[in-house]
Scaffold this motif. Structure first.
Motif, PDB file in Angstrom:
ATOM      1  N   THR A   1       3.157  -1.033   4.149  1.00  0.00           N
ATOM      2  CA  THR A   1       2.689   0.293   3.759  1.00  0.00           C
ATOM      3  C   THR A   1       3.883   1.217   3.559  1.00  0.00           C
TER       4      THR A   1
ATOM      5  N   SER B   1       0.908   5.549   0.280  1.00  0.00           N
ATOM      6  CA  SER B   1       0.167   6.755   0.666  1.00  0.00           C
ATOM      7  C   SER B   1       1.059   7.975   0.538  1.00  0.00           C
ATOM      8  N   GLY B   2       0.429   9.148   0.349  1.00  0.00           N
ATOM      9  CA  GLY B   2       1.159  10.416   0.350  1.00  0.00           C
ATOM     10  C   GLY B   2       1.632  10.907  -1.001  1.00  0.00           C
ATOM     11  N   THR B   3       1.408  10.155  -2.076  1.00  0.00           N
ATOM     12  CA  THR B   3       1.894  10.594  -3.386  1.00  0.00           C
ATOM     13  C   THR B   3       1.030  11.726  -3.939  1.00  0.00           C
TER      14      THR B   3
ATOM     15  N   ASN C   1       4.738   5.013   3.300  1.00  0.00           N
ATOM     16  CA  ASN C   1       4.260   6.374   3.540  1.00  0.00           C
ATOM     17  C   ASN C   1       5.259   7.365   2.944  1.00  0.00           C
TER      18      ASN C   1
ATOM     19  N   PRO D   1       1.123   5.553  -7.250  1.00  0.00           N
ATOM     20  CA  PRO D   1       1.409   4.400  -6.389  1.00  0.00           C
ATOM     21  C   PRO D   1       2.117   3.276  -7.137  1.00  0.00           C
TER      22      PRO D   1
ATOM     23  N   THR E   1       0.844  -1.195   0.000  1.00  0.00           N
ATOM     24  CA  THR E   1       0.000   0.000   0.000  1.00  0.00           C
ATOM     25  C   THR E   1       0.882   1.250   0.000  1.00  0.00           C
TER      26      THR E   1
END
Length: 261
Positions: A121, A66-68, A123, A73, A64
């Protein structure tokens, strides 16, 4: 036959040695318990190792991201190189983070976190451009630390372009373009938000001669990157006091000036 003296000696010897000592109760029981405990520890440790590394239960099934913002992704997952089916416990999260920063310079910081039982994940925090360097119809993005991290075909909205106007001698030799670039970044970072949105170019003539050109043609002489906060406050007040002025000078924030109409 043994005489009375021999019998007396035997009697005295028996009194000294005392009755035979009985075996210590529980000694073998404690040894057996210790052996059982050791075997249990070995079995449990082996089971845990098998569960973490040998079983199919705790393996990567999903990655997973996140933050892009600009990156996708899919790009991050590809650069991370985490294979599905890999035991979660065997993942080197530090190596994954280092690989992402190396392959994707747009990434400023990244944290790889195991998400038990089947995921990891990533981040991500991307670098934010504060200046652009024009290069052959393309633009090199520069972040707040002066790092050139990406080349794009279209200038991002609201990010000024750096314009060099250096003399052939003096400034570049004394400071170097990298230091002058960092100074321009300091200026771009310190400009008031309302002015930054309208800034089209940051022009560098020397270390202490950096100016701004706004969208409507107005200009601001900023000077060096020093005293940025004071200059920002002064420029905001000066623009309110002289709304029709075309040129502003806050290079010395205690003695600002404006001109033109």
């Amino acid at each position: 036959m043994a005489g009375p003296k021999a019998a007396e000696r035997d009697a005295r010897q028996k009194q000294k040695s005392g009755p035979p000592r009985p075996p210590v109760p529980g000694r073998w029981a404690r040894r057996r318990m210790l052996i059982i405990l050791l075997l249990a520890v070995v079995l449990v440790s082996g089971g845990v190792i098998w569960l973490l590394y040998g079983s199919s239960w705790l393996r990567v099934e999903r990655v997973t991201v996140s933050g892009t913002r600009v990156l996708t992704p899919a790009q991050v997952r590809t650069a991370a190189g985490v294979r599905t089916g890999t035991p979660l416990a065997s993942l080197d999260t530090d190596a994954i983070e280092a690989r992402l920063r190396r392959k994707l310079p747009r990434i400023d910081t990244v944290e790889a976190v195991r998400s038990w039982p089947h995921g990891i994940t990533l981040n991500v925090t991307e670098r934010t451009p504060v200046l652009l360097l024009a290069s052959g119809g393309r633009f090199v993005e520069v972040d707040r630390e002066g790092v050139r991290f990406a080349t794009v075909t279209h200038a991002p909205e609201g990010v000024p372009v750096l314009e060099w106007a250096l003399p052939r001698t003096g400034g570049p030799r004394r400071f170097g373009t990298d230091r002058l670039l960092r100074e321009a970044v300091r200026v771009a970072e310190a400009v008031p938000t309302a002015v930054a949105r309208d800034t089209r170019t940051v022009k560098v003539r020397s270390y202490d001669s950096i100016s701004l050109r706004l969208r409507d043609g107005r200009s601001v002489m900023w000077g060096s990157g020093e005293k940025g906060k004071a200059k920002s406050v002064t420029l905001t007040a000066l623009m309110k006091a002289a709304p029709d002025a075309r040129h502003f000078d806050v290079s010395v924030p205690t003695s600002p000036a404006s001109s033109g109409s």
